[in-house]
Design a protein around this motif. Structure first.
Motif, PDB file in Angstrom:
ATOM      1  N   VAL A  46     -10.724  13.261  28.315  1.00 45.52           N
ATOM      2  CA  VAL A  46     -11.299  13.265  28.457  1.00 45.52           C
ATOM      3  C   VAL A  46     -12.018  15.320  27.504  1.00 45.52           C
ATOM      4  CG1 VAL A  46     -12.944  14.591  30.143  1.00 45.52           C
ATOM      5  CG2 VAL A  46     -11.589  13.386  30.418  1.00 45.52           C
ATOM      6  N   SER A  47     -10.521  15.598  27.107  1.00 40.62           N
ATOM      7  CA  SER A  47     -10.551  16.689  26.419  1.00 40.62           C
ATOM      8  C   SER A  47     -10.450  16.320  25.059  1.00 40.62           C
ATOM      9  CB  SER A  47      -9.330  17.678  26.158  1.00 40.62           C
ATOM     10  OG  SER A  47      -8.746  16.914  26.467  1.00 40.62           O
ATOM     11  N   ALA A  48      -9.956  15.248  24.957  1.00 43.03           N
ATOM     12  CA  ALA A  48     -10.271  14.324  23.400  1.00 43.03           C
ATOM     13  C   ALA A  48     -11.409  13.790  22.593  1.00 43.03           C
ATOM     14  CB  ALA A  48      -9.391  12.976  23.400  1.00 43.03           C
ATOM     15  N   LEU A  49     -12.320  13.260  23.761  1.00 41.05           N
ATOM     16  CA  LEU A  49     -13.353  12.847  24.276  1.00 41.05           C
ATOM     17  C   LEU A  49     -14.406  13.789  23.862  1.00 41.05           C
ATOM     18  CD1 LEU A  49     -15.638  10.799  24.185  1.00 41.05           C
ATOM     19  CD2 LEU A  49     -15.807  11.029  26.457  1.00 41.05           C
ATOM     20  N   VAL A  50     -14.585  15.055  24.174  1.00 42.64           N
ATOM     21  CA  VAL A  50     -15.735  15.688  24.146  1.00 42.64           C
ATOM     22  C   VAL A  50     -15.228  16.606  23.000  1.00 42.64           C
ATOM     23  CG1 VAL A  50     -15.605  17.825  24.964  1.00 42.64           C
ATOM     24  CG2 VAL A  50     -15.640  16.719  26.813  1.00 42.64           C
ATOM     25  N   ALA A  51     -13.844  17.106  22.129  1.00 47.16           N
ATOM     26  CA  ALA A  51     -13.940  17.089  21.032  1.00 47.16           C
ATOM     27  C   ALA A  51     -14.497  16.210  19.983  1.00 47.16           C
ATOM     28  CB  ALA A  51     -12.306  17.553  20.787  1.00 47.16           C
ATOM     29  N   GLY A  52     -13.689  15.171  20.272  1.00 51.69           N
ATOM     30  CA  GLY A  52     -14.942  13.963  19.254  1.00 51.69           C
ATOM     31  C   GLY A  52     -16.667  14.436  19.545  1.00 51.69           C
ATOM     32  N   VAL A  53     -16.528  13.969  20.383  1.00 56.53           N
ATOM     33  CA  VAL A  53     -18.460  14.555  20.282  1.00 56.53           C
ATOM     34  C   VAL A  53     -18.572  15.542  19.978  1.00 56.53           C
ATOM     35  CG1 VAL A  53     -20.402  14.847  22.452  1.00 56.53           C
ATOM     36  CG2 VAL A  53     -18.704  12.581  22.075  1.00 56.53           C
ATOM     37  N   VAL A  54     -18.171  16.681  20.111  1.00 54.40           N
ATOM     38  CA  VAL A  54     -18.378  18.312  19.477  1.00 54.40           C
ATOM     39  C   VAL A  54     -18.176  17.849  17.869  1.00 54.40           C
ATOM     40  CG1 VAL A  54     -17.343  20.804  19.114  1.00 54.40           C
ATOM     41  CG2 VAL A  54     -17.966  19.708  21.301  1.00 54.40           C
ATOM     42  N   ALA A  55     -17.050  17.736  17.253  1.00 53.99           N
ATOM     43  CA  ALA A  55     -16.431  17.295  15.764  1.00 53.99           C
ATOM     44  C   ALA A  55     -17.458  16.868  15.572  1.00 53.99           C
ATOM     45  CB  ALA A  55     -15.737  16.883  16.074  1.00 53.99           C
ATOM     46  N   GLU A  56     -18.238  15.793  15.643  1.00 50.48           N
ATOM     47  CA  GLU A  56     -19.547  14.500  15.477  1.00 50.48           C
ATOM     48  C   GLU A  56     -20.289  15.311  15.493  1.00 50.48           C
ATOM     49  OE1 GLU A  56     -20.450  11.264  13.971  1.00 50.48           O
ATOM     50  OE2 GLU A  56     -18.616  11.373  14.585  1.00 50.48           O
ATOM     51  N   GLN A  57     -20.892  16.748  16.271  1.00 47.11           N
ATOM     52  CA  GLN A  57     -22.189  17.303  16.295  1.00 47.11           C
ATOM     53  C   GLN A  57     -22.325  18.240  15.195  1.00 47.11           C
ATOM     54  OE1 GLN A  57     -25.025  16.109  18.005  1.00 47.11           O
ATOM     55  NE2 GLN A  57     -26.054  17.515  17.159  1.00 47.11           N
ATOM     56  N   PHE A  58     -21.402  19.021  15.755  1.00 45.09           N
ATOM     57  CA  PHE A  58     -21.134  20.083  14.407  1.00 45.09           C
ATOM     58  C   PHE A  58     -19.876  20.189  13.911  1.00 45.09           C
ATOM     59  CE2 PHE A  58     -22.074  21.180  18.813  1.00 45.09           C
ATOM     60  CZ  PHE A  58     -23.864  21.614  19.071  1.00 45.09           C
ATOM     61  N   GLY A  59     -19.226  19.993  13.351  1.00 49.28           N
ATOM     62  CA  GLY A  59     -17.264  19.448  12.755  1.00 49.28           C
ATOM     63  C   GLY A  59     -16.374  20.104  13.509  1.00 49.28           C
ATOM     64  N   THR A  60     -15.991  19.336  12.238  1.00 47.28           N
ATOM     65  CA  THR A  60     -14.331  19.373  12.617  1.00 47.28           C
ATOM     66  C   THR A  60     -14.263  21.240  12.800  1.00 47.28           C
ATOM     67  OG1 THR A  60     -13.499  18.764  10.849  1.00 47.28           O
ATOM     68  CG2 THR A  60     -13.260  17.737  12.464  1.00 47.28           C
ATOM     69  N   THR A  61     -14.301  21.811  11.893  1.00 45.67           N
ATOM     70  CA  THR A  61     -14.199  23.406  11.600  1.00 45.67           C
ATOM     71  C   THR A  61     -14.256  24.009  12.576  1.00 45.67           C
ATOM     72  OG1 THR A  61     -14.585  23.360   8.942  1.00 45.67           O
ATOM     73  CG2 THR A  61     -14.385  25.283  10.325  1.00 45.67           C
ATOM     74  N   LEU A  62     -16.049  23.834  13.253  1.00 46.09           N
ATOM     75  CA  LEU A  62     -16.234  24.514  14.343  1.00 46.09           C
ATOM     76  C   LEU A  62     -15.538  24.198  15.894  1.00 46.09           C
ATOM     77  CD1 LEU A  62     -18.436  26.660  15.373  1.00 46.09           C
ATOM     78  CD2 LEU A  62     -19.704  24.983  15.932  1.00 46.09           C
ATOM     79  N   THR A  63     -15.235  23.341  15.855  1.00 48.60           N
ATOM     80  CA  THR A  63     -14.249  22.092  16.820  1.00 48.60           C
ATOM     81  C   THR A  63     -13.122  22.628  16.869  1.00 48.60           C
ATOM     82  OG1 THR A  63     -15.501  20.637  16.439  1.00 48.60           O
ATOM     83  CG2 THR A  63     -13.741  20.223  17.467  1.00 48.60           C
ATOM     84  N   LEU A  64     -12.298  23.015  15.784  1.00 46.86           N
ATOM     85  CA  LEU A  64     -11.177  23.973  15.523  1.00 46.86           C
ATOM     86  C   LEU A  64     -10.807  25.264  16.022  1.00 46.86           C
ATOM     87  CD1 LEU A  64      -9.347  22.153  12.880  1.00 46.86           C
ATOM     88  CD2 LEU A  64      -8.574  21.266  15.612  1.00 46.86           C
ATOM     89  N   LEU A  65     -12.272  25.859  15.499  1.00 44.70           N
ATOM     90  CA  LEU A  65     -12.583  27.626  16.039  1.00 44.70           C
ATOM     91  C   LEU A  65     -12.756  27.711  17.433  1.00 44.70           C
ATOM     92  CD1 LEU A  65     -12.851  30.159  14.712  1.00 44.70           C
ATOM     93  CD2 LEU A  65     -14.890  29.602  14.281  1.00 44.70           C
ATOM     94  N   VAL A  66     -13.243  27.238  18.013  1.00 46.13           N
ATOM     95  CA  VAL A  66     -13.454  26.928  19.642  1.00 46.13           C
ATOM     96  C   VAL A  66     -12.153  26.681  19.827  1.00 46.13           C
ATOM     97  CG1 VAL A  66     -15.122  26.244  21.909  1.00 46.13           C
ATOM     98  CG2 VAL A  66     -16.271  26.934  19.324  1.00 46.13           C
ATOM     99  N   GLY A  67     -11.374  26.269  20.110  1.00 46.22           N
ATOM    100  CA  GLY A  67     -10.521  25.571  20.827  1.00 46.22           C
ATOM    101  C   GLY A  67      -9.582  26.537  20.422  1.00 46.22           C
ATOM    102  N   GLY A  68      -9.245  27.206  19.553  1.00 50.33           N
ATOM    103  CA  GLY A  68      -8.669  28.299  18.647  1.00 50.33           C
ATOM    104  C   GLY A  68      -9.137  29.633  19.891  1.00 50.33           C
ATOM    105  N   VAL A  69      -9.740  29.918  19.802  1.00 50.55           N
ATOM    106  CA  VAL A  69     -10.884  30.409  20.532  1.00 50.55           C
ATOM    107  C   VAL A  69     -10.320  31.186  22.452  1.00 50.55           C
ATOM    108  CG1 VAL A  69     -12.422  32.677  21.686  1.00 50.55           C
ATOM    109  CG2 VAL A  69     -12.743  31.486  18.678  1.00 50.55           C
ATOM    110  N   ILE A  70     -10.470  29.486  22.908  1.00 48.37           N
ATOM    111  CA  ILE A  70     -10.241  29.113  24.204  1.00 48.37           C
ATOM    112  C   ILE A  70      -8.573  30.099  24.101  1.00 48.37           C
ATOM    113  CG2 ILE A  70     -10.312  27.928  25.823  1.00 48.37           C
ATOM    114  CD1 ILE A  70     -12.698  26.924  24.440  1.00 48.37           C
ATOM    115  N   ALA A  71      -7.812  29.180  23.524  1.00 50.16           N
ATOM    116  CA  ALA A  71      -6.813  28.976  23.555  1.00 50.16           C
ATOM    117  C   ALA A  71      -5.920  30.153  23.366  1.00 50.16           C
ATOM    118  CB  ALA A  71      -5.294  28.048  22.637  1.00 50.16           C
TER     119      ALA A  71
END
Length: 86
Positions: A46-71
């Motif tokens: 589920v998290s891989a799917l959501v990360a893929g959708v978010v990365a497709e929409q906003f780019g991988t930089t923002l996706t990794l940044l959001v994931g890092g902030v959450i962690a």
């Protein structure tokens, strides 16, 4: 950055297990660990799917940044006073 993420994940896993062992009653420890592992394995796709959708929409930089902030924010749980008395 990938190496830093891998090292951080390796450090976080023993911390989670230690917290689980300290806070769970002995007679429920096996069930708590099994439930935690089950939830982790179920939520990985589920998290891989959501990360893929978010990365497709906003780019991988923002996706990794959001994931890092959450962690990072989740790691502040380790500073809770109840973990010092457990």
């Amino acid at each position: 950055m990938n190496a830093i993420g891998a090292v951080s994940a390796a450090i976080m896993s023993p911390c989670i297990v230690t917290i689980r062992q300290n806070l769970s009653p002995d007679h429920l420890l096996g069930r708590v660990q099994a439930t935690s592992r089950f939830m982790t394995w179920i939520l990985m796709p589920v998290s891989a799917l959501v990360a893929g959708v978010v990365a497709e929409q906003f780019g991988t930089t923002l996706t990794l940044l959001v994931g890092g902030v959450i962690a990072t924010m989740a790691s502040f749980i380790y500073l809770h006073p109840s973990l010092k008395t457990a």
